[in-house]
Design a protein around this motif. Structure first.
Motif, short mmCIF file in Angstrom:
data_model
loop_
_atom_site.label_atom_id
_atom_site.label_comp_id
_atom_site.label_asym_id
_atom_site.label_seq_id
_atom_site.Cartn_x
_atom_site.Cartn_y
_atom_site.Cartn_z
N LEU A 183 23.30 -2.34 -38.07
CA LEU A 183 24.33 -2.66 -39.08
C LEU A 183 23.65 -2.43 -40.41
N LEU A 184 24.27 -1.82 -41.21
CA LEU A 184 23.95 -1.41 -42.70
C LEU A 184 22.71 -0.78 -42.84
N PRO A 185 22.27 0.28 -42.08
CA PRO A 185 21.15 1.08 -42.07
C PRO A 185 20.67 1.31 -43.30
N GLU A 186 19.28 1.46 -43.51
CA GLU A 186 18.89 1.99 -44.88
C GLU A 186 19.18 3.25 -45.03
N SER A 187 19.17 4.01 -46.32
CA SER A 187 19.60 5.35 -46.36
C SER A 187 18.39 6.40 -45.93
N GLN A 188 17.12 5.83 -45.63
CA GLN A 188 16.20 6.68 -45.46
C GLN A 188 16.03 6.96 -43.83
N THR A 189 17.00 6.06 -43.32
CA THR A 189 17.07 6.12 -41.76
C THR A 189 17.00 7.83 -41.14
N PRO A 190 16.32 8.04 -40.37
CA PRO A 190 16.53 9.41 -39.76
C PRO A 190 17.34 9.88 -38.69
N LEU A 191 18.22 10.59 -38.70
CA LEU A 191 19.12 11.02 -37.80
C LEU A 191 18.85 11.35 -36.65
N GLN A 192 19.17 11.25 -35.29
CA GLN A 192 18.81 12.17 -34.06
C GLN A 192 20.15 12.50 -33.57
N PRO A 193 19.96 13.73 -32.87
CA PRO A 193 20.89 14.00 -31.91
C PRO A 193 21.61 13.06 -30.99
N GLY A 194 23.05 12.67 -30.97
CA GLY A 194 23.82 11.75 -30.27
C GLY A 194 23.97 10.65 -30.88
N ASP A 195 23.46 10.53 -32.34
CA ASP A 195 23.92 9.32 -32.80
C ASP A 195 25.42 9.16 -33.43
N ARG A 196 25.88 8.19 -33.40
CA ARG A 196 27.29 7.89 -34.35
C ARG A 196 26.99 7.11 -35.24
N VAL A 197 27.65 7.58 -36.27
CA VAL A 197 27.52 6.87 -37.77
C VAL A 197 28.82 6.45 -38.21
N LEU A 198 28.92 5.51 -38.84
CA LEU A 198 30.29 4.55 -39.34
C LEU A 198 30.08 4.76 -40.83
N PHE A 199 30.71 5.44 -41.73
CA PHE A 199 30.84 5.27 -43.11
C PHE A 199 31.89 4.74 -43.85
N CYS A 200 31.76 4.41 -45.18
CA CYS A 200 33.07 3.82 -45.99
C CYS A 200 32.81 4.49 -47.06
N GLY A 201 33.89 4.68 -47.93
CA GLY A 201 34.04 5.11 -49.34
C GLY A 201 35.04 5.82 -49.64
N ASP A 202 35.20 6.67 -50.70
CA ASP A 202 36.53 7.11 -51.27
C ASP A 202 36.88 8.22 -50.23
N SER A 203 38.24 8.79 -50.27
CA SER A 203 38.50 9.82 -49.30
C SER A 203 38.00 11.22 -49.84
N ARG A 204 37.81 11.32 -51.22
CA ARG A 204 37.00 12.71 -51.75
C ARG A 204 35.65 12.87 -51.03
N ALA A 205 35.14 11.50 -51.06
CA ALA A 205 33.55 11.53 -50.40
C ALA A 205 33.84 12.20 -48.86
N TYR A 206 34.69 11.62 -48.25
CA TYR A 206 34.88 11.94 -46.85
C TYR A 206 35.22 13.20 -46.47
N ARG A 207 35.87 13.90 -47.33
CA ARG A 207 35.92 15.56 -47.22
C ARG A 207 34.71 16.27 -47.43
N GLN A 208 34.01 15.77 -48.60
CA GLN A 208 32.76 16.52 -48.97
C GLN A 208 31.68 16.48 -47.61
N MET A 209 31.54 15.12 -47.20
CA MET A 209 30.52 14.92 -46.18
C MET A 209 30.64 15.77 -45.07
N GLY A 210 32.30 15.95 -44.72
CA GLY A 210 32.65 16.65 -43.74
C GLY A 210 32.11 18.09 -43.76
#
Length: 578
Positions: free
Chosen positions: A507-534
């Protein structure tokens, strides 16, 4: 397509036969009646000349007597043919116009057009059965996310509204009974692109039939189905054959209200993540523990009784019917619209009131009367008709229960953010202090603006660019994919809520947490940020840009670099690059 032709020919069989017989007899008469040529010699008209003459004569073009002037006998026969063909054409045209005004034939054409539109869908889509208030909310949000939708509703007016609604994408809609398996087939139930079926009609029996047909006829019998249910018997029936999600608005709202009473900060986090019109943080400071008066011991009242069990509250039920056998709660018989009834229920010492009858006027009257007796009450009103939204908004109620909106928000949370229920489950293990801190961070992120949530997998479908970089041995953190593509160094308005790695939750992982293949990540924010992250997750060039790497470019750029490398190598070795 064939059945339309068969229908047309079956309905126009008599006028077609009439036209054929009239033309055949007219042509035969012109062939048999003798004429004379321009030299006065006997002349017999051929079938070709006869057909040519009858064709332009029947359409009243009037080229004259060809190829020679007619005899009196031929002219007499021509007069007969003129009136016969005109009558035959009027009869045929009248039948054609009647066919295209026939409602059954119009429905057939619309269904054929609908089937063709669904067949041309080559992108994932959801089949939504029912375009009422719930269906309209779900469809608009899915379209907003860029997800295609197919709609079936038995009400013609609703399908007309679908065609006139200002949606950014075209939505195929069919006016038909969604409980009919053939209708579901035509709507794409067995299409390889169908993601799932949403049974959102106002009738439990229809939703049950849709769920059964989906499980039996859906692709590989594994097509997910989300079903609305408002009766306990229907819910049990749906659960018996593996319906993926069953949503009872009364049970859902009872649990929602129970969380608001017992864990106000957890309730607000859930509300902010699932409800675009989320509540203010100030509502967490309302007094909710004590006596609650519930007016209406129907479906909502019984659901609230079960949800409040074990909570630090005491309940008093108010209902117009006599007290049910076996009910151990305090009970007052009456509507609750009268001050005397509410006083008997102890409204003056209560902390909360639920006006949960099936009549909007009674619910508003209960709220107004109760607030006169106890202005500090936390009030909850059940709104049965969407047309009364403005009245409930002016009634100073703290919470309004709209079954349609509850179902829509719950379904959208399941579809657009499948990881969210798991996050809520993990959230229940946290204390209120932890939840309060998270709520403050979410408030600092978006304020009173709409908070969006989304999740993704680090795989070839959701994040191909990130997966490719990780497989090359590079390291990418949560902070790296949270950068703004339009401003290197600037971060998007997002916050990671949870990272799931195999069967472990962070829960609430640190921003420096490295990603690995197979990870599932849940984010929240505004809709514009969702499109840009995609954009970052899917496009290697955008990912390289936010990581500060030199851009790789597209196919042309890669071919140019390859050509230039070959030229340099040839120059070094003294060979011909060609």
């Amino acid at each position: 397509m064939n059945h339309i032709f068969f229908t047309v020919f079956r309905r126009l069989r008599k006028p077609l036969i009439t036209l054929i017989v009239v033309y055949a007899v007219s042509i035969l008469g012109l062939v048999l009646i003798p004429g004379v040529d321009d030299q006065g010699r006997p002349w017999q008209m051929s079938f070709f000349h006869a057909f040519y003459f009858v064709s332009f004569m029947g359409s009243t073009i009037g080229f004259g007597e060809v190829p020679y002037a007619f005899t009196d006998a031929q002219r007499m026969w021509t007069l007969v043919c003129i009136y016969a063909t005109v009558v035959a054409w009027l009869y045929g045209i009248g039948k054609v116009l009647g066919l295209f005004q026939d409602q059954a034939f119009i429905r057939l054409l619309r269904r054929f057009s609908f089937v063709r539109r669904v067949g041309r869908l080559h992108e994932p889509f959801y089949l939504v059965c029912g375009y009422g208030i719930t269906g309209r909310l779900v469809v608009s949000q899915l379209i907003r996310r860029g997800i295609a939708v197919v709609v079936v509703d038995i009400d013609r007016d609703r399908i007309d509204e679908l065609e006139s609604d200002p949606l950014p994408l075209s939505v195929p809609g069919l006016c038909a009974d969604a409980s009919d398996p053939e209708v579901l087939r035509d709507a794409g139930l067995q299409s390889q692109h169908c993601l799932g079926v949403l049974a959102l009609t106002n009738y439990d029996s229809v939703n049950l039939a849709i769920a059964i047909a989906t499980k039996l006829l859906g692709k590989e019998n594994t097509l997910p189905v989300i079903c609305r249910s408002e009766a306990e018997t229907t819910t049990n029936n749906l659960a018996s054959f593996g319906t993926d999600r069953i949503i009872d608005p009364f049970v859902t709202y009872a649990n929602y209200l129970g969380m608001a009473i017992h864990s106000p900060y957890k309730h607000l986090i859930y509300d902010w993540l699932t409800n675009p019109e989320h509540r203010s943080r100030k509502s967490a400071y309302q007094k909710t523990q004590g006596r609650w008066v519930i007016c209406g011991y129907g479906r909502l009242g019984r659901a609230l009784e079960r949800s409040f069990e074990g909570k630090p509250v005491s309940l008093t039920m108010v209902d117009d019917n006599p007290k049910p056998d076996g009910l151990e709660l305090d009970f007052v018989q009456g509507l609750g619209t009268e001050a005397v009834t509410l006083k008997q229920a102890g409204i003056e010492g209560a902390v909360g009131l639920v006006a949960g009858t099936g009549n909007d006027a009674n619910n508003l009257s209960i709220i107004m009367t109760a607030l006169e007796l106890n202005p500090k009450l936390m009030t909850v009103a059940r709104q049965n008709s969407n047309s009364n939204a403005s009245v409930f908004g002016a009634a100073r109620t703290d919470l309004v229960m709209e079954p349609a909106r509850i179902i829509a928000n719950h379904i959208l949370a399941l579809i657009k953010t499948p990881l969210l229920p798991e996050f809520v489950e993990q959230l229940t293990a946290q204390d209120e202090r932890w939840c309060r801190k998270l709520l403050n961070e979410m408030n600092a992120l978006v304020g009173q603006n709409e908070l969006d949530s989304w999740d993704f997998d680090i795989d070839a479908e959701d994040a191909p660019a990130v997966l490719d970089d990780l497989q090359q041995g590079n390291s990418i953190s949560l902070r790296d994919i949270s950068r703004d593509p339009h401003g290197r160094g600037r971060l998007l308005t997002v916050m990671p809520l949870m990272l799931k790695r195999e069967n472990e939750y962070l829960l609430l992982p640190e921003s420096q947490t490295p990603l690995q293949p197979g990870d599932r990540v849940l984010f929240c924010g505004d809709s514009r940020a969702y499109r840009q992250m995609g954009w970052i997750l899917a496009n290697g060039n955008v990912l390289d840009h936010v990581l500060g790497k030199p851009l790789q470019g597209g196919w042309v750029a890669r071919r140019f670099r390859q050509w230039r490398a070959e030229r340099n190598q040839a120059a070094d070795t003294g060979t011909d690059p060609s």
